[in-house]
Design an enzyme around this catalytic site. Structure first.
Site, PDB file in Angstrom:
ATOM      1  N   HIS A 115     -13.195   6.123  -1.372  1.00 37.83           N
ATOM      2  CA  HIS A 115     -11.778   5.831  -1.669  1.00 37.83           C
ATOM      3  C   HIS A 115     -10.958   7.107  -1.468  1.00 37.83           C
ATOM      4  O   HIS A 115     -11.028   8.031  -2.273  1.00 37.83           O
ATOM      5  CB  HIS A 115     -11.631   5.361  -3.124  1.00 37.83           C
ATOM      6  CG  HIS A 115     -10.230   4.992  -3.500  1.00 37.83           C
ATOM      7  ND1 HIS A 115      -9.908   3.799  -4.094  1.00 37.83           N
ATOM      8  CD2 HIS A 115      -9.054   5.660  -3.374  1.00 37.83           C
ATOM      9  CE1 HIS A 115      -8.608   3.744  -4.318  1.00 37.83           C
ATOM     10  NE2 HIS A 115      -8.059   4.869  -3.892  1.00 37.83           N
ATOM     11  N   HIS A 172      -7.011   8.798   0.169  1.00 34.16           N
ATOM     12  CA  HIS A 172      -5.701   8.675   0.824  1.00 34.16           C
ATOM     13  C   HIS A 172      -5.557   9.842   1.790  1.00 34.16           C
ATOM     14  O   HIS A 172      -5.486  10.992   1.362  1.00 34.16           O
ATOM     15  CB  HIS A 172      -4.572   8.722  -0.219  1.00 34.16           C
ATOM     16  CG  HIS A 172      -4.659   7.609  -1.212  1.00 34.16           C
ATOM     17  ND1 HIS A 172      -4.003   6.418  -1.052  1.00 34.16           N
ATOM     18  CD2 HIS A 172      -5.380   7.488  -2.356  1.00 34.16           C
ATOM     19  CE1 HIS A 172      -4.297   5.609  -2.066  1.00 34.16           C
ATOM     20  NE2 HIS A 172      -5.135   6.237  -2.871  1.00 34.16           N
ATOM     21  N   LYS A 180      -7.785  -4.184   0.764  1.00 29.74           N
ATOM     22  CA  LYS A 180      -7.353  -3.576  -0.491  1.00 29.74           C
ATOM     23  C   LYS A 180      -6.320  -4.437  -1.187  1.00 29.74           C
ATOM     24  O   LYS A 180      -5.294  -4.798  -0.602  1.00 29.74           O
ATOM     25  CB  LYS A 180      -6.747  -2.191  -0.200  1.00 29.74           C
ATOM     26  CG  LYS A 180      -6.171  -1.483  -1.412  1.00 29.74           C
ATOM     27  CD  LYS A 180      -7.243  -0.983  -2.373  1.00 29.74           C
ATOM     28  CE  LYS A 180      -6.649  -0.443  -3.656  1.00 29.74           C
ATOM     29  NZ  LYS A 180      -6.737   0.991  -3.785  1.00 29.74           N
ATOM     30  N   HIS A 208      -7.226  -2.310  -6.839  1.00 31.20           N
ATOM     31  CA  HIS A 208      -6.512  -1.452  -7.789  1.00 31.20           C
ATOM     32  C   HIS A 208      -6.313  -2.304  -9.036  1.00 31.20           C
ATOM     33  O   HIS A 208      -5.482  -3.206  -9.051  1.00 31.20           O
ATOM     34  CB  HIS A 208      -5.159  -0.981  -7.230  1.00 31.20           C
ATOM     35  CG  HIS A 208      -4.453  -0.044  -8.158  1.00 31.20           C
ATOM     36  ND1 HIS A 208      -4.313   1.300  -7.910  1.00 31.20           N
ATOM     37  CD2 HIS A 208      -3.901  -0.246  -9.385  1.00 31.20           C
ATOM     38  CE1 HIS A 208      -3.699   1.883  -8.936  1.00 31.20           C
ATOM     39  NE2 HIS A 208      -3.422   0.951  -9.841  1.00 31.20           N
ATOM     40  N   HIS A 238     -11.577   3.323  -8.772  1.00 28.61           N
ATOM     41  CA  HIS A 238     -11.180   4.354  -9.746  1.00 28.61           C
ATOM     42  C   HIS A 238     -11.079   3.826 -11.174  1.00 28.61           C
ATOM     43  O   HIS A 238     -10.005   3.836 -11.773  1.00 28.61           O
ATOM     44  CB  HIS A 238      -9.876   5.052  -9.329  1.00 28.61           C
ATOM     45  CG  HIS A 238      -8.781   4.166  -8.809  1.00 28.61           C
ATOM     46  ND1 HIS A 238      -8.316   3.050  -9.466  1.00 28.61           N
ATOM     47  CD2 HIS A 238      -8.050   4.238  -7.668  1.00 28.61           C
ATOM     48  CE1 HIS A 238      -7.347   2.507  -8.753  1.00 28.61           C
ATOM     49  NE2 HIS A 238      -7.175   3.196  -7.658  1.00 28.61           N
ATOM     50  N   ASP A 256     -10.358   9.174  -4.695  1.00 30.20           N
ATOM     51  CA  ASP A 256      -8.938   8.845  -4.817  1.00 30.20           C
ATOM     52  C   ASP A 256      -8.062  10.077  -4.577  1.00 30.20           C
ATOM     53  O   ASP A 256      -6.980  10.177  -5.142  1.00 30.20           O
ATOM     54  CB  ASP A 256      -8.611   8.189  -6.167  1.00 30.20           C
ATOM     55  CG  ASP A 256      -7.267   7.472  -6.148  1.00 30.20           C
ATOM     56  OD1 ASP A 256      -6.749   7.180  -5.054  1.00 30.20           O
ATOM     57  OD2 ASP A 256      -6.728   7.210  -7.244  1.00 30.20           O
TER      58      ASP A 256
HETATM   59  O1  DOR Z   1      -2.573   8.240  -8.329  1.00 33.61           O
HETATM   60  C1  DOR Z   1      -2.555   7.482  -7.383  1.00 33.61           C
HETATM   61  N1  DOR Z   1      -2.054   7.857  -6.194  1.00 33.61           N
HETATM   62  N2  DOR Z   1      -3.040   6.236  -7.531  1.00 33.61           N
HETATM   63  C2  DOR Z   1      -2.921   5.319  -6.582  1.00 33.61           C
HETATM   64  O2  DOR Z   1      -3.341   4.208  -6.803  1.00 33.61           O
HETATM   65  C3  DOR Z   1      -2.224   5.635  -5.309  1.00 33.61           C
HETATM   66  C4  DOR Z   1      -2.221   7.060  -5.030  1.00 33.61           C
HETATM   67  C5  DOR Z   1      -1.258   7.471  -3.945  1.00 33.61           C
HETATM   68  O3  DOR Z   1      -1.270   6.858  -2.877  1.00 33.61           O
HETATM   69  O4  DOR Z   1      -0.517   8.433  -4.146  1.00 33.61           O
HETATM   70 ZN    ZN Z   2      -6.127   5.360  -4.430  1.00 36.31          ZN
END
Ligand code: DOR
Ligand code: ZN
Length: 345
Positions: free
Chosen positions: A14, A16, A100, A137, A175, A248
């Site tokens: 997971h 970003h 997702k 989520h 998460h 995450d």
């Molecule tokens: O803290 C987070 N940031 N939780 C999420 O679910 C998304 C992520 C983000 O894309 O910044």
């Molecule tokens: Zn995330």
């Protein structure tokens, strides 16, 4: 005591990676440690179809620094209008590894998320049929539900009923942050697993709120009280194949976090393995680190484990206060703290 630890190369289930200059600045941190990663689709606009996922995959590959082998595993952002045939097509073509589910309004770029799971019923039936993983989520978004209770309420109101209706759907509860999350996953069937972030193993909500408000400890789902952190540490280090690594890592520019309305997300990619390993060492579970980091995730996703290995070595180092991604300043998780293991490669 052994001075090095060698394990199969891990994956991040997971992450970003963002896009554009930020992508170019952060992807190397993930690719340095991990062979593969499940890449979140919450771009703006989100990655909702096969063509967008394939184009994003190409941009990621183009941004990976020379000499690093890294395989991004793409996800489809579900909306109220997602076409089940498109999801099936992307999965069968090997473009989508998972889809997702963001409840609309739950987090960063989730405005086009799902307003009611009933609206994606056919998509979920298709996914159950083809064995495609649903990444969830797990937070409700109703204004009247306390932010610290949103995960537990999601289990009760959404996830448990969904799995009762579709008992073979493969679900990764992403998460997880609560004792309720741990218990739910432990008591569910083998088709339900969870990722756990480093931050939820290290910090409770005090880290965010005691002695001043600390935006770099803020992510979603938000860190909760100590008993939940302890439950997560037991789950991660306990050896169950239902729990595996998912950082995450969610970079936001420093000024976007240090703001009157700071963004949610902790940038933990640069020292992710070092951070997790500190937890496994403190829990006397170094022998279980490889399972969590490198074996349980591939087993759940039905993918081979990685052929090569990585080594971490004992040795204290201080995490820098700042890391730059192009022109952007990012504050990493553990900034200014000392960690006791170092990634060697
Ligand atoms: O803290 C987070 N940031 N939780 C999420 O679910 C998304 C992520 C983000 O894309 O910044
Ligand atoms: Zn995330």
């Amino acid at each position: 005591m052994s001075e090095t630890l060698t394990i199969r190369r891990p994956d991040d289930w997971h992450v970003h990676l963002r896009d554009g200059a930020m992508l170019a600045g952060v992807v190397g941190h993930t690719a340095r440690q991990f062979a593969r990663a499940i890449v979140m689709p919450n771009l703006s606009p989100p990655v909702t179809d096969v063509a967008a996922a394939e184009a994003y995959r190409q941009r990621i590959l183009a941004a990976v620094p020379e000499g690093m082998a890294f395989k991004p595993l793409m996800t489809c952002y579900l909306t109220d209008r997602t076409d089940p045939a498109e999801v099936r097509r992307g999965f069968e073509a090997g473009v989508f590894t998972a889809a997702k589910l963001y409840p609309a309004g739950a987090t960063t770029n989730s405005a086009s998320g799902v307003t009611d799971v009933a609206n994606i019923r056919e998509v979920l039936e298709t996914m159950a049929e083809i064995g495609m993983v649903l990444c969830v989520h797990g937070e409700v978004t109703h204004a009247d539900v306390d932010v610290f209770d949103r995960e537990a309420v999601f289990i009760e109101q959404i996830l448990a009923p969904l799995l009762a209706e579709l008992p073979t759907l493969k679900v990764v509860f992403e998460h997880i942050t609560s004792e309720e999350g741990v218990q739910f996953v432990e008591s569910a069937g083998g088709n339900v697993a969870a990722t756990i972030t480093p931050q939820h193993l290290h910090i409770n909500r005090n880290a965010m709120l005691v002695g001043g408000i600390r935006p770099h400890a803020y992510c979603l789902p938000v860190a909760k009280r100590e008993k939940h952190r302890l439950a997560l540490r037991r789950a991660a280090t306990g050896g169950s194949p239902k729990f595996f690594l998912g950082t995450d890592s969610a970079p936001h520019a420093r000024e976007a976090k240090e703001s009157a309305c700071g963004c949610a997300g902790i940038f933990n990619a640069p020292y992710a393995l070092e951070s997790y390993l500190a937890v496994f060492e403190a829990e006397g579970a170094l022998d279980r680190f490889e399972g969590f980091a490198s074996l349980h995730g591939p087993a759940f996703y039905g993918l081979p484990v990685n052929a090569d290995t990585v080594t971490l070595e004992r040795g204290e180092f201080m995490v820098p206060d700042m890391i730059t991604a192009g022109e952007t300043q990012l504050v990493p998780f553990h900034a200014g703290e000392t960690l006791g293991w170092r990634f060697r490669g």
